[in-house]
Motif scaffolding. Structure first.
Motif, PDB file in Angstrom:
ATOM      1  N   GLY A 151       0.826  -1.214   0.000  1.00 54.62           N
ATOM      2  CA  GLY A 151       0.000   0.000   0.000  1.00 54.62           C
ATOM      3  C   GLY A 151       0.858   1.261   0.000  1.00 54.62           C
ATOM      4  O   GLY A 151       2.085   1.186  -0.012  1.00 54.62           O
ATOM      5  N   PRO A 152       0.206   2.448   0.010  1.00 50.70           N
ATOM      6  CA  PRO A 152       0.955   3.711  -0.025  1.00 50.70           C
ATOM      7  C   PRO A 152       1.635   4.018   1.321  1.00 50.70           C
ATOM      8  O   PRO A 152       1.256   3.455   2.349  1.00 50.70           O
ATOM      9  N   PHE A 153       2.607   4.947   1.284  1.00 50.82           N
ATOM     10  CA  PHE A 153       3.345   5.335   2.496  1.00 50.82           C
ATOM     11  C   PHE A 153       2.590   6.441   3.238  1.00 50.82           C
ATOM     12  O   PHE A 153       2.980   7.597   3.216  1.00 50.82           O
ATOM     13  N   THR A 154       1.477   6.066   3.848  1.00 45.19           N
ATOM     14  CA  THR A 154       0.651   7.083   4.497  1.00 45.19           C
ATOM     15  C   THR A 154       0.862   7.126   6.006  1.00 45.19           C
ATOM     16  O   THR A 154       0.384   8.025   6.671  1.00 45.19           O
ATOM     17  N   SER A 155       1.570   6.149   6.547  1.00 41.57           N
ATOM     18  CA  SER A 155       1.766   6.151   7.997  1.00 41.57           C
ATOM     19  C   SER A 155       3.254   6.169   8.319  1.00 41.57           C
ATOM     20  O   SER A 155       4.091   5.950   7.443  1.00 41.57           O
ATOM     21  N   TYR A 156       3.560   6.456   9.561  1.00 40.75           N
ATOM     22  CA  TYR A 156       4.961   6.404   9.975  1.00 40.75           C
ATOM     23  C   TYR A 156       5.077   5.573  11.232  1.00 40.75           C
ATOM     24  O   TYR A 156       4.115   5.405  11.975  1.00 40.75           O
ATOM     25  N   HIS A 157       6.271   5.088  11.453  1.00 40.92           N
ATOM     26  CA  HIS A 157       6.546   4.249  12.598  1.00 40.92           C
ATOM     27  C   HIS A 157       6.599   5.122  13.843  1.00 40.92           C
ATOM     28  O   HIS A 157       7.459   5.981  13.953  1.00 40.92           O
ATOM     29  N   ALA A 158       5.672   4.878  14.764  1.00 38.41           N
ATOM     30  CA  ALA A 158       5.519   5.771  15.911  1.00 38.41           C
ATOM     31  C   ALA A 158       6.551   5.522  17.003  1.00 38.41           C
ATOM     32  O   ALA A 158       6.627   6.280  17.964  1.00 38.41           O
ATOM     33  N   GLY A 159       7.350   4.450  16.859  1.00 41.63           N
ATOM     34  CA  GLY A 159       8.326   4.144  17.898  1.00 41.63           C
ATOM     35  C   GLY A 159       9.630   3.664  17.313  1.00 41.63           C
ATOM     36  O   GLY A 159       9.850   3.745  16.103  1.00 41.63           O
ATOM     37  N   GLN A 160      10.497   3.154  18.199  1.00 35.60           N
ATOM     38  CA  GLN A 160      11.806   2.637  17.807  1.00 35.60           C
ATOM     39  C   GLN A 160      11.791   1.132  18.065  1.00 35.60           C
ATOM     40  O   GLN A 160      11.482   0.709  19.179  1.00 35.60           O
ATOM     41  N   ASP A 161      12.100   0.325  17.024  1.00 32.81           N
ATOM     42  CA  ASP A 161      12.138  -1.138  17.190  1.00 32.81           C
ATOM     43  C   ASP A 161      13.561  -1.616  17.408  1.00 32.81           C
ATOM     44  O   ASP A 161      14.473  -1.220  16.670  1.00 32.81           O
ATOM     45  N   PHE A 162      13.724  -2.486  18.398  1.00 32.25           N
ATOM     46  CA  PHE A 162      15.030  -3.082  18.676  1.00 32.25           C
ATOM     47  C   PHE A 162      14.931  -4.590  18.507  1.00 32.25           C
ATOM     48  O   PHE A 162      13.940  -5.194  18.930  1.00 32.25           O
ATOM     49  N   ALA A 163      15.976  -5.177  17.905  1.00 32.79           N
ATOM     50  CA  ALA A 163      16.020  -6.634  17.733  1.00 32.79           C
ATOM     51  C   ALA A 163      16.432  -7.273  19.052  1.00 32.79           C
ATOM     52  O   ALA A 163      17.585  -7.638  19.254  1.00 32.79           O
ATOM     53  N   VAL A 164      15.491  -7.382  19.958  1.00 29.15           N
ATOM     54  CA  VAL A 164      15.752  -7.992  21.264  1.00 29.15           C
ATOM     55  C   VAL A 164      15.149  -9.390  21.234  1.00 29.15           C
ATOM     56  O   VAL A 164      13.991  -9.556  20.854  1.00 29.15           O
ATOM     57  N   PRO A 165      15.932 -10.437  21.627  1.00 27.74           N
ATOM     58  CA  PRO A 165      15.375 -11.794  21.590  1.00 27.74           C
ATOM     59  C   PRO A 165      14.207 -11.949  22.566  1.00 27.74           C
ATOM     60  O   PRO A 165      14.149 -11.257  23.588  1.00 27.74           O
ATOM     61  N   ALA A 166      13.318 -12.867  22.244  1.00 32.46           N
ATOM     62  CA  ALA A 166      12.200 -13.171  23.133  1.00 32.46           C
ATOM     63  C   ALA A 166      12.736 -13.590  24.496  1.00 32.46           C
ATOM     64  O   ALA A 166      13.768 -14.256  24.589  1.00 32.46           O
ATOM     65  N   GLY A 167      12.057 -13.162  25.542  1.00 31.09           N
ATOM     66  CA  GLY A 167      12.435 -13.580  26.888  1.00 31.09           C
ATOM     67  C   GLY A 167      13.290 -12.575  27.647  1.00 31.09           C
ATOM     68  O   GLY A 167      13.473 -12.702  28.858  1.00 31.09           O
ATOM     69  N   VAL A 168      13.830 -11.567  26.934  1.00 29.75           N
ATOM     70  CA  VAL A 168      14.666 -10.563  27.608  1.00 29.75           C
ATOM     71  C   VAL A 168      13.763  -9.611  28.405  1.00 29.75           C
ATOM     72  O   VAL A 168      12.728  -9.174  27.923  1.00 29.75           O
ATOM     73  N   THR A 169      14.187  -9.315  29.621  1.00 23.92           N
ATOM     74  CA  THR A 169      13.412  -8.424  30.486  1.00 23.92           C
ATOM     75  C   THR A 169      13.675  -6.973  30.115  1.00 23.92           C
ATOM     76  O   THR A 169      14.829  -6.584  29.895  1.00 23.92           O
ATOM     77  N   ILE A 170      12.615  -6.182  30.016  1.00 24.54           N
ATOM     78  CA  ILE A 170      12.800  -4.757  29.757  1.00 24.54           C
ATOM     79  C   ILE A 170      12.441  -3.963  31.016  1.00 24.54           C
ATOM     80  O   ILE A 170      11.680  -4.421  31.864  1.00 24.54           O
ATOM     81  N   THR A 171      13.039  -2.768  31.100  1.00 19.28           N
ATOM     82  CA  THR A 171      12.966  -2.009  32.353  1.00 19.28           C
ATOM     83  C   THR A 171      12.488  -0.581  32.100  1.00 19.28           C
ATOM     84  O   THR A 171      12.604  -0.055  30.988  1.00 19.28           O
ATOM     85  N   ALA A 172      11.994   0.047  33.145  1.00 19.98           N
ATOM     86  CA  ALA A 172      11.477   1.414  33.036  1.00 19.98           C
ATOM     87  C   ALA A 172      12.630   2.385  32.775  1.00 19.98           C
ATOM     88  O   ALA A 172      13.648   2.323  33.451  1.00 19.98           O
ATOM     89  N   PRO A 173      12.497   3.292  31.788  1.00 20.88           N
ATOM     90  CA  PRO A 173      13.570   4.235  31.478  1.00 20.88           C
ATOM     91  C   PRO A 173      13.638   5.395  32.471  1.00 20.88           C
ATOM     92  O   PRO A 173      14.637   6.097  32.548  1.00 20.88           O
TER      93      PRO A 173
END
Ligand SMILES: [Zn+2]
Length: 418
Positions: free
Chosen positions: A304-326
């Motif tokens: 489809g057309p480029f009508t939207s933008y990526h609202a965040g930042q994607d990181f290649a983090v493996p499944a199971g990794v714990t994420i923490t409050a910034p």
């Protein structure tokens, strides 16, 4: 308009033609970005003399009833917020350095001021700025002693507005029509009240000049308004085509997207929580993982057309990794969503929210207070996702902006007071 003013405007116009830099509008607007209501004035009459639509004049000044204007009321003139401002050179500053400081191309500034690009300026030398560029700090009005707005902002970045006042004021600030909830107080060593707010720029906002207005009601019920202008310049963003597996394509149904967005909007729209952050944000995971899709990337789904933008930042983090409050915050949302998968959202106060989507599981519950570094979730591949990763999003007043900006630089220091 008096004949003196007409002569000045005509002379200014001729100068613009001679310069050949298309600054007619900016020069005309010089010293006439606002109009003060005189005895006997009507809004229709003012609009007529200024050559603007009465509806536009009313809208620009938040006037509901066109019969209710006051003598002494300062009106912002729509379309003329872009007056030619000047900025003063700092000691030792070259024209080139000053141009970089205010976000203008050095050759453009050189032509406008009849100087060479390498010219040395004397301290305090006034340098004219092109239409649409406000100086970084503008003089105040009434009880407002100072207004700081950035001269320019990059698409997807967040600017700040700082106001100083002689006394506590109830200020109404807007940024391109968006209400900006400023908050403040009197710092211990200061005789003035300081108010601050954010100027978030959507990643796809067209480059150009956008208005900031500051208003308050002075003693006697007189409404005082000032307009400022911030130039939005293009950011550097990639384009990405995403093909979804058939079983997940159905999730792009517009009703599902709209319902989910409404659910999130209800959570991220408040701005009355006290500021929770201390310094710059930490990264939400404790090791370096590559970015697979940066904030602001223009997106096309299934050709489809480029009508939207990526609202965040994607990181290649493996499944199971714990994420923490910034940063410190309160859990505003922790629940499964159809598009964003298992989602956690933190309220950091004053309209600043961070979101974590596609989690395997949330480790927190809504309403819970978290400290910077506390575990909040586990990386997964839930919702509209093509593989395990962390999607990290930062919203200010509901607008998705580049979260990495706040890893590199602190938000405002928290202020005393309401
Ligand atoms: Zn993402």
């Amino acid at each position: 308009m008096g004949s003196g003013r007409v002569r000045r405007a005509v002379a200014a116009g001729l100068v613009a033609l001679v310069l050949g830099v298309g600054l007619w509008q900016g020069l005309l607007a010089q010293e006439e970005t606002t109009y003060t209501v005189q005895p006997g004035d009507t809004l229709a009459g003012i609009a007529d003399r200024l050559g603007v639509e009465m509806e536009a004049l009313a809208a620009a000044n938040g006037i509901q009833d066109v019969d209710r204007i006051y003598v002494g009321q300062v009106l912002v003139i729509p379309g003329r917020e872009l007056g030619l401002a000047t900025v003063r050179a700092r000691p030792g500053e070259s024209l080139e350095a000053l141009a970089r400081r205010v976000g203008v191309e050095p050759p453009q500034l050189a032509v406008l001021n009849g100087l060479s690009e390498t010219a040395r300026l004397f301290p305090g030398q006034p340098v004219r700025l092109p239409a649409g560029i406000s100086p970084p700090s503008a003089p105040g009005f009434g009880a407002v002693t100072r207004v700081e707005v950035p001269a320019r902002l990059v698409q997807g970045h967040t600017g700040r507005i700082v106001l100083a006042a002689r006394r506590p004021l109830s200020l109404t600030v807007t940024w391109n029509g968006l209400p900006v909830p400023v908050y403040g107080g009197r710092p211990p060593s200061s005789s003035e009240w300081i108010y601050r707010g954010f100027l978030p720029v959507p990643a796809l906002l067209a480059p150009g000049a956008y208005p900031v207005t500051v208003a308050y009601t002075a003693t006697g019920g007189v409404s005082l308004v000032r307009g400022f202008s911030v130039r939005v310049v293009e950011g550097v963003y990639e384009a990405q085509r995403i093909m979804l597996p058939p079983d997940r394509s159905t999730l792009l149904d517009s009703q599902i997207l709209a319902d989910e967005l409404a659910r999130l909007r209800a959570a991220w729209s408040r701005a009355d929580t006290p500021a929770q952050w201390q310094g710059p944000f930490r990264m939400p995971m404790d090791a370096d993982y590559p970015t697979t899709s940066a904030y602001g990337t223009r997106r096309s789904y299934n050709g489809g057309p480029f009508t939207s933008y990526h609202a965040g930042q994607d990181f290649a983090v493996p499944a199971g990794v714990t994420i923490t409050a910034p940063a410190d915050g309160i859990v505003a949302l922790a629940e499964p969503l159809q598009v964003r998968g298992n989602a956690v959202m933190l309220d950091h106060g004053r309209g600043v929210f961070t979101g974590y989507w596609h989690l395997a599981e949330a480790l927190v519950q809504a309403g819970q207070a978290v400290k910077a570094g506390d575990p909040i979730g586990v990386v997964g591949n839930t919702g509209l996702s093509t593989g395990p990763h962390l999607h990290w999003e930062l919203r200010i007043y509901g607008i998705a902006v580049d979260p990495m900006q706040f890893v590199d630089e602190p938000l405002f220091p928290p202020l005393p007071g309401p």
